[in-house]
Design a protein around this motif. Structure first.
Motif, PDB file in Angstrom:
ATOM      1  N   ASP A  83       9.676  28.605 121.208  1.00 19.22           N
ATOM      2  CA  ASP A  83      10.863  27.922 121.735  1.00 19.22           C
ATOM      3  C   ASP A  83      11.914  28.939 122.193  1.00 19.22           C
ATOM      4  OD1 ASP A  83      12.571  25.997 122.606  1.00 19.22           O
ATOM      5  OD2 ASP A  83      13.227  25.355 120.629  1.00 19.22           O
ATOM      6  N   THR A 137      20.869  35.095 113.826  1.00 16.39           N
ATOM      7  CA  THR A 137      20.416  33.871 114.491  1.00 16.39           C
ATOM      8  C   THR A 137      21.503  33.423 115.468  1.00 16.39           C
ATOM      9  OG1 THR A 137      21.456  32.427 112.865  1.00 16.39           O
ATOM     10  CG2 THR A 137      19.189  33.112 112.407  1.00 16.39           C
ATOM     11  N   ALA A 138      21.095  32.632 116.431  1.00 13.65           N
ATOM     12  CA  ALA A 138      22.081  32.086 117.374  1.00 13.65           C
ATOM     13  C   ALA A 138      23.003  31.103 116.655  1.00 13.65           C
ATOM     14  CB  ALA A 138      21.360  31.404 118.535  1.00 13.65           C
ATOM     15  N   THR A 139      22.493  30.457 115.626  1.00 13.43           N
ATOM     16  CA  THR A 139      23.358  29.589 114.816  1.00 13.43           C
ATOM     17  C   THR A 139      24.540  30.395 114.294  1.00 13.43           C
ATOM     18  OG1 THR A 139      21.468  28.257 114.107  1.00 13.43           O
ATOM     19  CG2 THR A 139      23.430  28.157 112.733  1.00 13.43           C
ATOM     20  N   ASN A 142      26.966  31.487 117.055  1.00 16.44           N
ATOM     21  CA  ASN A 142      27.857  30.377 117.435  1.00 16.44           C
ATOM     22  C   ASN A 142      28.924  30.144 116.366  1.00 16.44           C
ATOM     23  OD1 ASN A 142      26.965  29.476 119.982  1.00 16.44           O
ATOM     24  ND2 ASN A 142      25.202  28.464 119.066  1.00 16.44           N
ATOM     25  N   TYR A 165      22.700  20.743 121.116  1.00 15.47           N
ATOM     26  CA  TYR A 165      22.226  21.425 119.904  1.00 15.47           C
ATOM     27  C   TYR A 165      22.623  22.884 120.022  1.00 15.47           C
ATOM     28  CZ  TYR A 165      19.269  23.137 116.105  1.00 15.47           C
ATOM     29  OH  TYR A 165      18.817  23.716 114.945  1.00 15.47           O
ATOM     30  N   HIS A 166      23.318  23.369 119.002  1.00 14.63           N
ATOM     31  CA  HIS A 166      23.718  24.785 118.993  1.00 14.63           C
ATOM     32  C   HIS A 166      23.263  25.439 117.694  1.00 14.63           C
ATOM     33  CE1 HIS A 166      26.025  24.367 122.684  1.00 14.63           C
ATOM     34  NE2 HIS A 166      26.501  23.241 122.197  1.00 14.63           N
ATOM     35  N   GLY A 167      22.068  25.065 117.232  1.00 14.14           N
ATOM     36  CA  GLY A 167      21.594  25.545 115.949  1.00 14.14           C
ATOM     37  C   GLY A 167      22.110  24.631 114.853  1.00 14.14           C
ATOM     38  N   GLU A 224      26.136  24.603 126.329  1.00 16.88           N
ATOM     39  CA  GLU A 224      25.121  25.296 127.118  1.00 16.88           C
ATOM     40  C   GLU A 224      25.467  25.054 128.592  1.00 16.88           C
ATOM     41  OE1 GLU A 224      20.802  25.167 125.806  1.00 16.88           O
ATOM     42  OE2 GLU A 224      21.494  23.166 125.327  1.00 16.88           O
ATOM     43  N   ASN A 229      18.524  20.855 125.101  1.00 14.25           N
ATOM     44  CA  ASN A 229      17.998  20.398 123.812  1.00 14.25           C
ATOM     45  C   ASN A 229      17.847  18.890 123.725  1.00 14.25           C
ATOM     46  OD1 ASN A 229      17.495  22.683 121.880  1.00 14.25           O
ATOM     47  ND2 ASN A 229      19.484  23.270 122.679  1.00 14.25           N
ATOM     48  N   ASP A 257      26.919  29.008 125.338  1.00 14.45           N
ATOM     49  CA  ASP A 257      25.757  29.334 124.504  1.00 14.45           C
ATOM     50  C   ASP A 257      24.538  29.442 125.421  1.00 14.45           C
ATOM     51  OD1 ASP A 257      23.601  29.358 122.811  1.00 14.45           O
ATOM     52  OD2 ASP A 257      24.175  27.582 121.665  1.00 14.45           O
ATOM     53  N   THR A 259      21.553  30.642 124.669  1.00 17.26           N
ATOM     54  CA  THR A 259      20.355  30.922 123.879  1.00 17.26           C
ATOM     55  C   THR A 259      19.074  30.475 124.591  1.00 17.26           C
ATOM     56  OG1 THR A 259      21.659  30.833 121.899  1.00 17.26           O
ATOM     57  CG2 THR A 259      19.319  30.452 121.624  1.00 17.26           C
ATOM     58  N   HIS A 260      19.132  29.344 125.266  1.00 16.32           N
ATOM     59  CA  HIS A 260      17.947  28.881 126.008  1.00 16.32           C
ATOM     60  C   HIS A 260      18.020  29.229 127.490  1.00 16.32           C
ATOM     61  CE1 HIS A 260      16.398  25.519 123.091  1.00 16.32           C
ATOM     62  NE2 HIS A 260      16.053  26.733 122.715  1.00 16.32           N
ATOM     63  N   LYS A 284      17.662  34.308 120.067  1.00 20.11           N
ATOM     64  CA  LYS A 284      16.220  34.113 120.266  1.00 20.11           C
ATOM     65  C   LYS A 284      15.530  35.303 120.933  1.00 20.11           C
ATOM     66  CE  LYS A 284      16.237  29.137 119.764  1.00 20.11           C
ATOM     67  NZ  LYS A 284      15.577  27.907 120.050  1.00 20.11           N
TER      68      LYS A 284
HETATM   69  C1  LIG Z   1      21.282  26.330 122.690  1.00 23.97           C
HETATM   70  C2  LIG Z   1      20.935  26.770 121.316  1.00 23.97           C
HETATM   71  N1  LIG Z   1      21.826  27.464 120.616  1.00 23.97           N
HETATM   72  C3  LIG Z   1      21.561  27.915 119.377  1.00 23.97           C
HETATM   73  C4  LIG Z   1      20.347  27.657 118.787  1.00 23.97           C
HETATM   74  C5  LIG Z   1      20.076  28.162 117.406  1.00 23.97           C
HETATM   75  O1  LIG Z   1      19.154  29.175 117.389  1.00 23.97           O
HETATM   76  P1  LIG Z   1      18.601  29.666 115.977  1.00 23.97           P
HETATM   77  O2  LIG Z   1      17.707  28.565 115.505  1.00 23.97           O
HETATM   78  O3  LIG Z   1      17.867  30.923 116.313  1.00 23.97           O
HETATM   79  O4  LIG Z   1      19.758  29.879 115.088  1.00 23.97           O
HETATM   80  C6  LIG Z   1      19.386  26.932 119.469  1.00 23.97           C
HETATM   81  C7  LIG Z   1      18.078  26.636 118.866  1.00 23.97           C
HETATM   82  O5  LIG Z   1      17.229  25.977 119.412  1.00 23.97           O
HETATM   83  C8  LIG Z   1      19.682  26.481 120.768  1.00 23.97           C
HETATM   84  O6  LIG Z   1      18.807  25.775 121.476  1.00 23.97           O
END
Ligand SMILES: Cc1ncc(COP(=O)(O)O)c(C=O)c1O
Length: 452
Positions: A83, A137-139, A142, A165-167, A224, A229, A257, A259-260, A284
């Protein structure tokens, strides 16, 4: 009566057939999972590993380039790529080399390495002239970005979009229900009301954003650039421009964000499309699959935060974890930024994803289904409803969990793994054309079985 264009009886029969087929040929996988069942809660080390659409999860023996080999010896084209964690392919050679080198020099010591200082410069080159911090982690990235936004604005609330979704950052676990912001149902052990500190509005709705920001309580909008998500929602023309000018007008910081949406191209969606966030998050894939996230802030935010930091009472900041900033992360981060995340890699991803999106669209048209395909760079998604989707409510209505689970399982039995939870397929720079064509052919075969 067809649901999302597919007859439910036909779907049930297909799913039963595919479930039996998956289980029948995986005796070793089943045995291994049985052996682990006592030690792990639910038999797996992360509870969501049970949520794949197969009767039991794959057990992976190894992963190379864009291919997995499972415990029963099946070779599977990997379009999930963790993912996004392995968006550039599994264990890219420069990253694997950097990990081996670093392992001889120690794995964690709570001090910067030389690679850390070099990686900082590379982050500015790739993503723009921001001031950076690392997380695992991106969580967490954020969470830290939001803390800084609250600290420097002196405001409490965060605005997020319905369906985001931001983690597992709990501040963002809200939804829009009948025009009200509510905590999402299903959160484990949630004991306080998240909706008191968050505002949720629909993506692409600038009037709703303005109404929320006008209260003067919102520290940050966290979004995002493309909603990835839920079923994928692309920004309407002018949405990001409007969002930037509203946040500036009301003194709210904009956290993007990525991340994706690193799938968009070099530097992420922001760089490709000229967005100018106050804080920027990427996780990620940024260190080639080694658990790493980075977050950057503009010079102005950094200055405001430095002043805030100097004036706050001493003690815990509430940001940071012991293993974040370890030298293994920096070794992998530097190798990824310098040698993996390249214009050439993105060109290959873009070409492959274009091929995949065209192929899937052609199959959908051939079967006359009311579905569509959405894409942000290397990230492709089929959506079992007409499009384009405008917001999280549209995306929720488009989501077809049973149908999607059957499609995922059918694809897996035909040698293609796509991301669980939504219908996402990533094309890495090492994904071969024949892998893409196999996925398109598998999709066609499944739709033939479901519709004729
Ligand atoms: C846009 C976005 N931000 C943050 C996250 C969190 O990433 P992580 O699970 O690596 O903390 C995700 C996870 O899918 C995500 O899609």
């Amino acid at each position: 009566m067809p649901v999302h264009g597919v007859c439910p009886e036909r779907l049930d029969a297909f799913r039963d057939r595919e479930s039996a087929r998956f289980a029948r040929v995986r005796p070793k996988t089943r045995r291994l999972l049985d052996q682990g069942a006592q030690a792990w809660l639910g038999g797996v080390p992360m509870h969501w590993m049970r949520d794949w659409p197969s009767p039991f999860p794959l057990v992976v023996k190894r992963a190379e380039k864009a291919r997995l080999t499972d415990a029963d010896g099946f070779e599977i084209d990997d379009f999930c790529l963790g993912d996004t964690g392995s968006m550039f392919g599994h264990a890219p050679a420069p990253v694997a080399r950097a990990i081996r080198r670093q392992a001889r020099r120690g794995l964690t010591y709570m001090l910067p390495s030389k690679a850390a200082l070099r990686a900082g410069r590379l982050l500015c080159e790739r993503f723009g002239p921001l001031v950076w911090q690392i997380a695992t982690t991106a969580t967490d990235a954020n969470r830290n970005a939001l803390r800084v936004a609250r600290a420097v604005t002196g405001r409490r609330k965060v605005l997020v979009f319905n369906g985001c979704y931001h983690g597992t950052l709990q501040d963002t676990m809200v939804a829009l229900e009948g025009g009200r912001t509510v905590a999402r149902p299903g959160l484990v052990g949630q004991v306080f009301d998240i909706s008191a500190e968050a505002v949720c509005v629909e993506f692409n709705d600038l009037d709703a954003v303005e109404a929320a920001l006008a209260s003067g309580e919102v520290a940050a909008v966290l979004t995002e650039p493309v909603m990835t998500n839920s079923c994928m929602v692309l920004p309407a023309p002018g949405f990001h421009r409007g969002l930037r000018s509203l946040t500036q007008r009301y003194g709210t910081l904009l956290i993007i964000d990525e991340t994706h949406t690193q799938s968009s191209g070099l530097g992420g969606y922001s760089r490709v499309h000229g967005l100018v966030p106050d804080l920027f998050v990427v996780g990620k894939c940024v260190a080639g699959g080694v658990a790493t996230a980075v977050w950057g802030m503009t010079e102005a935010v950094a200055e405001a935060f430095t002043a805030y930091d100097a004036a706050r009472p001493s003690g815990h900041s509430g940001m940071g974890t012991t293993l974040s900033g370890n030298p293994l992360q920096f070794a992998a981060l530097e190798a990824t930024l310098a040698e993996v995340m390249t214009p050439e890699a993105y060109a290959a991803m873009e070409a492959g994803a274009g091929r995949l999106a065209r192929g899937l669209s052609g199959v959908i048209a051939h079967h006359a289904l009311p579905w569509h395909v959405a894409r942000v760079g290397a990230r492709v998604e089929f959506i079992c409803a007409p499009g384009p989707l405008r917001n999280g409510s549209d995306a929720a209505a488009a989501h077809a969990p049973q149908l999607e689970a059957a499609l995922h399982l059918g694809l897996l039995n035909r040698g293609c793994l796509i991301a669980p939870f939504h219908n996402m397929m990533l094309v890495s720079p090492v994904t071969k054309q024949r892998q893409i064509d196999r996925l398109i052919a598998g999709f066609d075969e499944i739709l033939s079985e479901l519709t004729t």
